[in-house]
Design an enzyme around this catalytic site. Sequence first.
Site, mmCIF file in Angstrom:
data_model
loop_
_atom_site.group_PDB
_atom_site.id
_atom_site.type_symbol
_atom_site.label_atom_id
_atom_site.label_comp_id
_atom_site.label_asym_id
_atom_site.label_seq_id
_atom_site.Cartn_x
_atom_site.Cartn_y
_atom_site.Cartn_z
ATOM 1 N N THR A 220 1.060 -1.269 0.242
ATOM 2 C CA THR A 220 0.498 -0.100 -0.033
ATOM 3 C C THR A 220 0.643 1.229 -0.252
ATOM 4 O OG1 THR A 220 -2.032 -1.239 0.888
ATOM 5 C CG2 THR A 220 -1.782 1.431 1.324
ATOM 6 N N ARG A 248 -12.703 -9.647 -2.229
ATOM 7 C CA ARG A 248 -12.325 -9.024 -1.169
ATOM 8 C C ARG A 248 -11.721 -7.141 -1.179
ATOM 9 N NH1 ARG A 248 -7.486 -6.581 1.275
ATOM 10 N NH2 ARG A 248 -7.184 -6.868 3.439
ATOM 11 N N VAL A 249 -11.974 -6.695 -0.488
ATOM 12 C CA VAL A 249 -11.475 -5.241 -0.526
ATOM 13 C C VAL A 249 -11.448 -5.336 0.871
ATOM 14 C CG1 VAL A 249 -12.361 -2.872 -0.727
ATOM 15 C CG2 VAL A 249 -13.857 -4.342 -1.823
ATOM 16 N N GLY A 250 -10.159 -3.765 1.243
ATOM 17 C CA GLY A 250 -9.740 -3.754 2.431
ATOM 18 C C GLY A 250 -10.385 -2.569 2.527
ATOM 19 N N ASP A 251 -9.203 -1.715 3.504
ATOM 20 C CA ASP A 251 -10.008 -0.699 4.361
ATOM 21 C C ASP A 251 -9.103 0.112 3.628
ATOM 22 O OD1 ASP A 251 -6.853 -1.621 4.805
ATOM 23 O OD2 ASP A 251 -6.583 0.366 5.603
ATOM 24 N N THR A 271 -1.694 1.725 6.932
ATOM 25 C CA THR A 271 -0.963 0.812 5.919
ATOM 26 C C THR A 271 -1.478 -0.719 6.114
ATOM 27 O OG1 THR A 271 0.724 -0.144 4.388
ATOM 28 C CG2 THR A 271 0.924 0.816 5.792
ATOM 29 N N GLY A 272 -1.549 -1.697 5.921
ATOM 30 C CA GLY A 272 -1.217 -3.151 7.214
ATOM 31 C C GLY A 272 -2.596 -3.592 6.668
ATOM 32 N N GLY A 274 -5.799 -4.981 6.039
ATOM 33 C CA GLY A 274 -7.118 -4.196 6.407
ATOM 34 C C GLY A 274 -7.913 -4.857 6.913
#
Length: 352
Positions: A220, A248-251, A271-272, A274
């Site tokens: 990210t 899948r969708v992250g943060d 970042t990390g 999510g």
Amino acid sequence: MKRALAGLILSVILLPVVGPAQKRTFPELKQLSGPQSPRLGFIIHGGAGVLAKAVMTPEKEKAYRADLERAVLAGYKALQDGKTSLDAVEIAIKILEDSPLFNAGKGAVFTNEGKNELDASIMDGKTLGAGSVAGLRHIKNPISLARTVMEKSEHVMMIGEGAEKFAKTQKIEFVDEKYFWTQHRWDALQNVLKEEKDKEKGKPGHMSTAGRESQNRFGTVGAVALDKEGNLAAGTSTGGMTNKRFGRVGDAPIIGAGTYANNNSCAVSATGWGEYFIRLGVARDVCSLMEYRQMPIQKAADTVIKEKLQKAGGDGGVIAMDKFGFIGISFNSEGMYRAYIGSDGKPVVEIY
Ligand code: ASP
């Protein structure tokens, strides 16, 4: 009498600890509060999924540092030239998206099916306008599409085919999906898949160098900025996490989780891992601690990352900036690629 005296002595002793702590003010927040002379501020990150120290070579480190420096200088120059914080965020993130080293744009990680699906978001601290995109497959610079969603549509978030259909109506650059393919991300996916298989079979498995690299499954990129007008902005762009499944969708594209900006408090890019950042609403939480508890920015960032995220079992980090240009950087991972402009006006690049 004796008891009253003892009580008086005790309250005098406790006063500096208990009393003032309840009404704490932070002089450093006030010091630069002249609305006529806001400072410029700029920070970027290239992800908390850094190469483990054990596998970082001097050549690789040089390459990462060079791209981070290029991006932070370009964003900062835009601010010096009088461009907006949104411009600076977009300019720097595009540079990092175009670099194959970071997990965003070219260099994005692969899904379980061997595809690249990109997410990004941007937020304007002045208007609270926000734009976000997820699951893109053919957009060279997802951050620019996120900004276009914010500025040219009535919506905040668009996903997949719909988002790309909208992009066709705008001046957005498309690329063939092959553009995103990189050997090191492909190898990382193969290693994760092999580790998964070995685990299923109950084999202990020897971890190769590429395997150790692939332990860091995220990356990210992101930026936060404060411009001459005193406006904050934040943006984040990612390929997500290696081996992600089923859309899948992250943060990163979730406003309040991976990205947040509000002139009343702060701007944050995260970042990390999510899933944890979404559950904790990390970016908004950092700004809320500032807004409602008057916490200085570094303390707010540390509280969310080193206490709340850590306790929840997640890992990663944030870059943050308040309306006076004070910066907060916090991570609980081995490192986080990051760069900012130091008080002498020179770029500072750090990894671990
Ligand atoms: N936060 C991103 C996600 O979960 C990954 C990352 O930061 O690298 O999609």
